[in-house]
Design a protein around this motif. Structure first.
Motif, PDB file in Angstrom:
ATOM      1  N   ASP A 182      30.953  36.980  44.628  1.00 33.33           N
ATOM      2  CA  ASP A 182      30.749  36.989  46.079  1.00 33.33           C
ATOM      3  C   ASP A 182      31.114  38.319  46.711  1.00 33.33           C
ATOM      4  O   ASP A 182      31.392  38.389  47.905  1.00 33.33           O
ATOM      5  N   TRP A 183      31.117  39.386  45.912  1.00 30.89           N
ATOM      6  CA  TRP A 183      31.544  40.674  46.439  1.00 30.89           C
ATOM      7  C   TRP A 183      30.526  41.213  47.437  1.00 30.89           C
ATOM      8  O   TRP A 183      29.357  41.354  47.126  1.00 30.89           O
ATOM      9  N   PRO A 184      30.942  41.551  48.667  1.00 29.87           N
ATOM     10  CA  PRO A 184      29.986  41.996  49.692  1.00 29.87           C
ATOM     11  C   PRO A 184      29.671  43.487  49.627  1.00 29.87           C
ATOM     12  O   PRO A 184      28.895  43.974  50.423  1.00 29.87           O
ATOM     13  N   GLY A 185      30.228  44.204  48.659  1.00 27.76           N
ATOM     14  CA  GLY A 185      30.060  45.661  48.598  1.00 27.76           C
ATOM     15  C   GLY A 185      31.260  46.340  49.227  1.00 27.76           C
ATOM     16  O   GLY A 185      31.989  45.734  50.009  1.00 27.76           O
ATOM     17  N   HIS A 186      31.478  47.608  48.863  1.00 26.95           N
ATOM     18  CA  HIS A 186      32.630  48.311  49.431  1.00 26.95           C
ATOM     19  C   HIS A 186      32.302  49.785  49.613  1.00 26.95           C
ATOM     20  O   HIS A 186      31.210  50.239  49.260  1.00 26.95           O
ATOM     21  N   LEU A 187      33.243  50.508  50.171  1.00 30.67           N
ATOM     22  CA  LEU A 187      33.136  51.953  50.314  1.00 30.67           C
ATOM     23  C   LEU A 187      34.211  52.598  49.443  1.00 30.67           C
ATOM     24  O   LEU A 187      35.276  52.016  49.228  1.00 30.67           O
ATOM     25  N   ALA A 188      33.923  53.804  48.967  1.00 28.95           N
ATOM     26  CA  ALA A 188      34.880  54.501  48.113  1.00 28.95           C
ATOM     27  C   ALA A 188      36.148  54.805  48.899  1.00 28.95           C
ATOM     28  O   ALA A 188      36.087  55.437  49.959  1.00 28.95           O
ATOM     29  N   GLY A 189      37.296  54.341  48.396  1.00 31.20           N
ATOM     30  CA  GLY A 189      38.585  54.548  49.057  1.00 31.20           C
ATOM     31  C   GLY A 189      39.200  53.248  49.539  1.00 31.20           C
ATOM     32  O   GLY A 189      40.387  53.220  49.868  1.00 31.20           O
ATOM     33  N   GLN A 190      38.406  52.186  49.588  1.00 33.18           N
ATOM     34  CA  GLN A 190      38.953  50.910  50.061  1.00 33.18           C
ATOM     35  C   GLN A 190      39.823  50.255  48.988  1.00 33.18           C
ATOM     36  O   GLN A 190      39.818  50.667  47.828  1.00 33.18           O
ATOM     37  N   HIS A 191      40.579  49.241  49.388  1.00 33.17           N
ATOM     38  CA  HIS A 191      41.424  48.534  48.434  1.00 33.17           C
ATOM     39  C   HIS A 191      41.212  47.029  48.513  1.00 33.17           C
ATOM     40  O   HIS A 191      40.435  46.537  49.328  1.00 33.17           O
ATOM     41  N   VAL A 192      41.880  46.318  47.616  1.00 32.00           N
ATOM     42  CA  VAL A 192      41.877  44.854  47.667  1.00 32.00           C
ATOM     43  C   VAL A 192      43.331  44.390  47.676  1.00 32.00           C
ATOM     44  O   VAL A 192      44.234  45.111  47.268  1.00 32.00           O
ATOM     45  N   ASP A 193      43.544  43.180  48.174  1.00 32.71           N
ATOM     46  CA  ASP A 193      44.836  42.527  48.012  1.00 32.71           C
ATOM     47  C   ASP A 193      44.701  41.562  46.837  1.00 32.71           C
ATOM     48  O   ASP A 193      43.744  40.788  46.781  1.00 32.71           O
ATOM     49  N   VAL A 194      45.642  41.620  45.902  1.00 27.80           N
ATOM     50  CA  VAL A 194      45.661  40.695  44.764  1.00 27.80           C
ATOM     51  C   VAL A 194      46.793  39.704  44.998  1.00 27.80           C
ATOM     52  O   VAL A 194      47.889  40.092  45.419  1.00 27.80           O
ATOM     53  N   ARG A 195      46.519  38.430  44.742  1.00 27.11           N
ATOM     54  CA  ARG A 195      47.546  37.404  44.945  1.00 27.11           C
ATOM     55  C   ARG A 195      47.788  36.628  43.652  1.00 27.11           C
ATOM     56  O   ARG A 195      46.852  36.142  43.038  1.00 27.11           O
ATOM     57  N   LEU A 196      49.049  36.558  43.256  1.00 25.83           N
ATOM     58  CA  LEU A 196      49.424  35.745  42.097  1.00 25.83           C
ATOM     59  C   LEU A 196      50.173  34.524  42.598  1.00 25.83           C
ATOM     60  O   LEU A 196      50.990  34.616  43.501  1.00 25.83           O
ATOM     61  N   THR A 197      49.885  33.381  42.007  1.00 25.28           N
ATOM     62  CA  THR A 197      50.574  32.147  42.387  1.00 25.28           C
ATOM     63  C   THR A 197      51.288  31.580  41.165  1.00 25.28           C
ATOM     64  O   THR A 197      50.657  31.350  40.133  1.00 25.28           O
ATOM     65  N   ALA A 198      52.589  31.383  41.294  1.00 25.75           N
ATOM     66  CA  ALA A 198      53.363  30.802  40.195  1.00 25.75           C
ATOM     67  C   ALA A 198      53.184  29.288  40.183  1.00 25.75           C
ATOM     68  O   ALA A 198      52.679  28.702  41.145  1.00 25.75           O
ATOM     69  N   GLU A 199      53.620  28.658  39.091  1.00 18.86           N
ATOM     70  CA  GLU A 199      53.450  27.207  38.964  1.00 18.86           C
ATOM     71  C   GLU A 199      54.166  26.443  40.072  1.00 18.86           C
ATOM     72  O   GLU A 199      53.738  25.386  40.489  1.00 18.86           O
ATOM     73  N   ASP A 200      55.283  27.022  40.565  1.00 19.91           N
ATOM     74  CA  ASP A 200      56.024  26.343  41.637  1.00 19.91           C
ATOM     75  C   ASP A 200      55.465  26.659  43.018  1.00 19.91           C
ATOM     76  O   ASP A 200      56.044  26.277  44.027  1.00 19.91           O
ATOM     77  N   GLY A 201      54.337  27.366  43.061  1.00 18.05           N
ATOM     78  CA  GLY A 201      53.701  27.652  44.337  1.00 18.05           C
ATOM     79  C   GLY A 201      54.092  28.986  44.950  1.00 18.05           C
ATOM     80  O   GLY A 201      53.505  29.422  45.939  1.00 18.05           O
ATOM     81  N   TYR A 202      55.102  29.646  44.357  1.00 23.31           N
ATOM     82  CA  TYR A 202      55.521  30.945  44.881  1.00 23.31           C
ATOM     83  C   TYR A 202      54.387  31.955  44.750  1.00 23.31           C
ATOM     84  O   TYR A 202      53.741  32.038  43.712  1.00 23.31           O
ATOM     85  N   GLN A 203      54.136  32.685  45.834  1.00 25.71           N
ATOM     86  CA  GLN A 203      53.027  33.644  45.803  1.00 25.71           C
ATOM     87  C   GLN A 203      53.516  35.068  46.036  1.00 25.71           C
ATOM     88  O   GLN A 203      54.429  35.293  46.828  1.00 25.71           O
ATOM     89  N   ALA A 204      52.913  36.011  45.345  1.00 28.82           N
ATOM     90  CA  ALA A 204      53.205  37.431  45.547  1.00 28.82           C
ATOM     91  C   ALA A 204      51.885  38.161  45.718  1.00 28.82           C
ATOM     92  O   ALA A 204      50.912  37.876  45.027  1.00 28.82           O
ATOM     93  N   GLU A 205      51.875  39.080  46.667  1.00 31.58           N
ATOM     94  CA  GLU A 205      50.660  39.796  47.033  1.00 31.58           C
ATOM     95  C   GLU A 205      50.888  41.293  46.948  1.00 31.58           C
ATOM     96  O   GLU A 205      51.934  41.783  47.370  1.00 31.58           O
ATOM     97  N   ARG A 206      49.931  42.031  46.411  1.00 29.78           N
ATOM     98  CA  ARG A 206      50.013  43.492  46.383  1.00 29.78           C
ATOM     99  C   ARG A 206      48.639  44.076  46.649  1.00 29.78           C
ATOM    100  O   ARG A 206      47.630  43.441  46.364  1.00 29.78           O
ATOM    101  N   SER A 207      48.617  45.293  47.151  1.00 31.38           N
ATOM    102  CA  SER A 207      47.353  45.991  47.378  1.00 31.38           C
ATOM    103  C   SER A 207      47.066  46.933  46.216  1.00 31.38           C
ATOM    104  O   SER A 207      47.969  47.633  45.749  1.00 31.38           O
TER     105      SER A 207
END
Lengths: 258, 88
Positions: A44-69
């Protein structure tokens, strides 16, 4: 590479909410002992421009979430999305991405994000790119984009790393520079230089920027990315030598990124 | 120099989620000193309990952003921004 998506203006689609999506890990590339590139299939990627970033989200089994760019390393013209991640030993997210992730895994991300630290070949040059450490990643997307669209915009890269082993994309950068089509690359190693090293051997300073970069009269566009201290030093040196602050765009990496 | 300092790019995702448009290219005017510049060029300090965005010219607070633990509710205070010019 084939174009699977049309890059939108400023990499943003009005009316499209910034939603989390699951991508498939298609390939993992070891760039250096501490840096990996994660190639993703994003349906579902809509396209991007050179220099942009994404946020990545990890979810642990207990529901704890951590996000980084993470900066996007691939150009908009690629059919797949590549992120280059440096493993920070005390990090919360990067050790997982760099060590535990395997091909076939799913990764949750949202993007593309940002529209300030971007360069499109249609803007032309001259352009000065200054990267420190993994700050090379968004700049690499710009360099790959320039090549993918056959741009002849004059672009010079000054890339600073601690040691030779820490240089990411070195072979590709040398190949692109060897084409002699207006892209030039300069390296500096701040901590340790191998015997016969041809590049610089100190931290980026005003003198180096003057040698590698463009005169302010040429009205270059400068992009500086790296750790906060590196970005502050480089941006200040550029402004002190007469470059208007508005022409010096910065992206800082936080100390507790990881 | 403050090692904790980031720039507007660092909060681009969170702000876009709230505003539903790309915020870092919007041009803000500081209510304190009148400096005009892109949100992406502002100083961001995200190590506090909330996120603090400061004017790169005078260092006064432009906006503050906090969320609950689950990220389902956000509070945004932006009295430090006189105006925001948005191009869609």
């Amino acid at each position: 590479m084939t174009t699977s998506a049309t890059p939108r203006r400023r990499g943003f689609t009005p009316g499209r909410p910034l939603a989390w999506q699951l991508c498939d890990v298609a390939e993992l590339v070891e760039e250096t002992p501490t840096v990996k590139t994660i190639v993703l299939t994003a349906p579902d990627w809509p396209g991007h421009l050179a220099g942009q970033h994404v946020d990545v989200r990890l979810t642990a089994e207990d529901g704890y979430q951590a996000e980084r760019s993470y900066s996007i390393a691939s150009p908009p013209e690629d059919g797949q999305l590549a992120l280059t991640v440096e493993r920070l030993d005390d990090g919360e997210v990067s050790p997982y991405l760099a060590e535990e992730l395997v091909v076939g895994d799913k990764l949750e991300l949202r993007g593309p994000i940002g529209g300030y630290f971007v360069w499109d070949a249609s803007e032309g040059g001259p352009v000065l790119l200054v990267g420190g450490g993994s700050g090379i990643v968004p700049l690499m997307a710009m360099i790959r984009h320039r090549y993918a669209v056959g741009s002849d915009a004059p672009v010079r890269l000054l890339y600073s790393a601690k040691r030779e082993d820490d240089l990411i994309y070195r072979a590709e950068l040398n190949e692109l520079a060897a084409r002699g089509d207006g892209f030039e690359t300069y390296f500096t190693l701040t901590r340790e230089q191998p015997a016969g090293w041809q590049g610089y051997g100190r931290r980026v300073d005003g003198e180096m920027l003057a040698e590698v970069g463009w005169d302010p009269e040429a009205d270059p566009h400068a992009f500086v990315c790296g750790p906060t201290g590196f970005v502050e030093a480089v941006a200040s040196a550029l402004v002190e030598s007469g470059h208007p602050p508005a022409r010096v765009k910065t992206e800082r990496f936080g100390p507790t990124g990881g | 120099m403050n090692e904790m300092k980031l720039d507007g790019n660092a909060v681009a995702g969170t702000l876009e989620q709230m505003f539903a448009f790309e915020v870092t290219t919007a041009i803000g005017t500081c209510a304190n000193c009148g400096a005009v510049g892109a949100v992406g060029a502002a100083s961001v300090y995200s190590q506090a309990p909330g996120i603090v965005v400061r004017c790169p010219a005078c260092e006064s607070v432009l906006l503050r952003l906090a969320s609950d633990e689950g990220g389902s509710r956000y509070w945004l205070e932006m009295t430090g921004v006189r105006s925001l010019e948005v191009r869609l």
